[in-house]
Design a protein around this motif. Structure first.
Motif, short mmCIF file in Angstrom:
data_model
loop_
_atom_site.label_atom_id
_atom_site.label_comp_id
_atom_site.label_asym_id
_atom_site.label_seq_id
_atom_site.Cartn_x
_atom_site.Cartn_y
_atom_site.Cartn_z
N UNK A 1 45.38 7.39 11.50
CA UNK A 1 46.21 7.73 10.34
C UNK A 1 46.69 6.31 9.64
N UNK A 2 46.17 6.15 8.43
CA UNK A 2 46.18 4.98 7.60
C UNK A 2 45.41 3.82 8.02
N UNK A 3 44.23 3.66 8.45
CA UNK A 3 43.53 2.63 8.78
C UNK A 3 42.98 1.77 7.67
N UNK A 4 42.53 0.71 8.11
CA UNK A 4 41.97 -0.26 7.03
C UNK A 4 40.41 -0.22 6.95
N UNK A 5 39.67 -0.25 6.03
CA UNK A 5 38.43 -0.30 6.00
C UNK A 5 37.79 -1.55 5.96
N UNK A 6 37.28 -2.00 7.21
CA UNK A 6 36.85 -3.37 7.04
C UNK A 6 35.48 -3.54 6.36
N UNK B 1 33.34 0.70 8.84
CA UNK B 1 33.81 0.32 10.00
C UNK B 1 35.31 0.48 9.68
N UNK B 2 36.11 1.05 10.51
CA UNK B 2 37.65 1.16 10.29
C UNK B 2 38.30 0.60 11.29
N UNK B 3 39.60 0.21 11.06
CA UNK B 3 40.40 -0.51 12.01
C UNK B 3 41.82 -0.12 11.85
N UNK B 4 42.49 0.01 13.27
CA UNK B 4 44.00 0.29 13.32
C UNK B 4 44.58 -0.75 13.62
N UNK C 1 28.25 -5.61 9.95
CA UNK C 1 29.34 -6.03 10.60
C UNK C 1 30.48 -6.52 9.79
N UNK C 2 31.88 -6.78 10.25
CA UNK C 2 32.82 -7.18 9.62
C UNK C 2 33.81 -7.97 10.60
N UNK C 3 34.42 -8.96 9.99
CA UNK C 3 35.36 -9.53 10.89
C UNK C 3 36.86 -8.86 10.70
N UNK C 4 37.43 -8.61 11.99
CA UNK C 4 38.84 -7.97 11.91
C UNK C 4 39.99 -9.10 11.52
N UNK C 5 40.74 -8.74 10.33
CA UNK C 5 41.79 -9.79 9.70
C UNK C 5 40.83 -10.29 8.67
N UNK D 1 36.47 1.51 14.91
CA UNK D 1 35.41 2.54 15.08
C UNK D 1 34.77 2.72 13.88
N UNK D 2 33.68 3.57 14.12
CA UNK D 2 32.86 3.83 12.67
C UNK D 2 32.92 4.95 12.49
N UNK D 3 32.94 5.47 10.94
CA UNK D 3 32.87 6.92 10.55
C UNK D 3 31.77 7.04 9.73
N UNK D 4 31.11 8.06 9.49
CA UNK D 4 29.93 8.24 8.81
C UNK D 4 30.05 9.85 8.23
#
Length: 171
Positions: free
Chosen positions: A62-67, A80-83, A155-159, A90-93
């Motif tokens: 619910x309302x994640x960030x897209x990294x 790449x999604x992040x809560x 890849x991506x860095x959180x934050x 997690x990843x979504x495709x």
């Protein structure tokens, strides 16, 4: 006369039925409301408790960030999604083909999802979650169903800023 009588019986029956079925408004005012709501939109896990679990069922989706976002050579999309609330990614495709696979890791266990059928290929599919902290590197790899297709990773860095870094695929 017969029609008027039938109409009266129908209207009277309907009024009686409504009287029986409608609750008494005074009785409702006396009832106490439940102390807690049985359903919550708050995330149901955080950090290690989310590891390997479904982001949608645990309300982390619910309302994640897209990294980062990536489009594969076959035309599939991977994000790449992040809560932050869940401390997980997690990843979504989508736009995939039957047999395609997506994996995600943040230095711990790898979680993957395989496109099993035409319904999976026609919608968003999610991997299970992996625990992350600010500064963690999250990596996703797409493996196409075709035997001649190459694995594609990014890849991506959180934050950090939402960026996509295409990496050479490890053999």
């Amino acid at each position: 006369m017969v029609l008027a009588s039938a109409y009266t019986v129908i209207v009277g029956g309907a009024a009686a039925l409504l009287f029986v079925l409608l609750p008494d408004s005074e009785a409702q005012e006396d009832e106490q409301l439940p102390a807690s709501v049985p359903f919550s939109l708050a995330p149901q896990c955080h950090g290690a408790a989310c590891e390997g679990r479904d982001p949608m069922r645990l309300i982390c989706g619910l309302g994640p960030d897209t990294l980062a976002s990536y489009r594969t050579a076959t035309g599939a999309h991977v994000e790449l999604r992040h809560s932050k609330k869940c401390g997980a990614s997690w990843a979504r495709t989508w736009g995939t083909e039957i047999g395609d696979r997506v994996d995600v890791t943040a230095g711990g266990p790898t979680h993957g999802v395989r496109i099993r059928n035409k319904d999976d290929a026609a919608t968003f599919i999610y991997t299970e979650m992996t625990e992350v902290r600010p500064g963690s590197i999250v990596r996703a790899c797409f493996r196409p169903a075709s035997a001649d297709g190459e694995r594609e990773c990014f890849e991506a860095r959180v934050g950090g800023a939402a960026t996509t870094t295409r990496l050479p695929s490890p053999q």
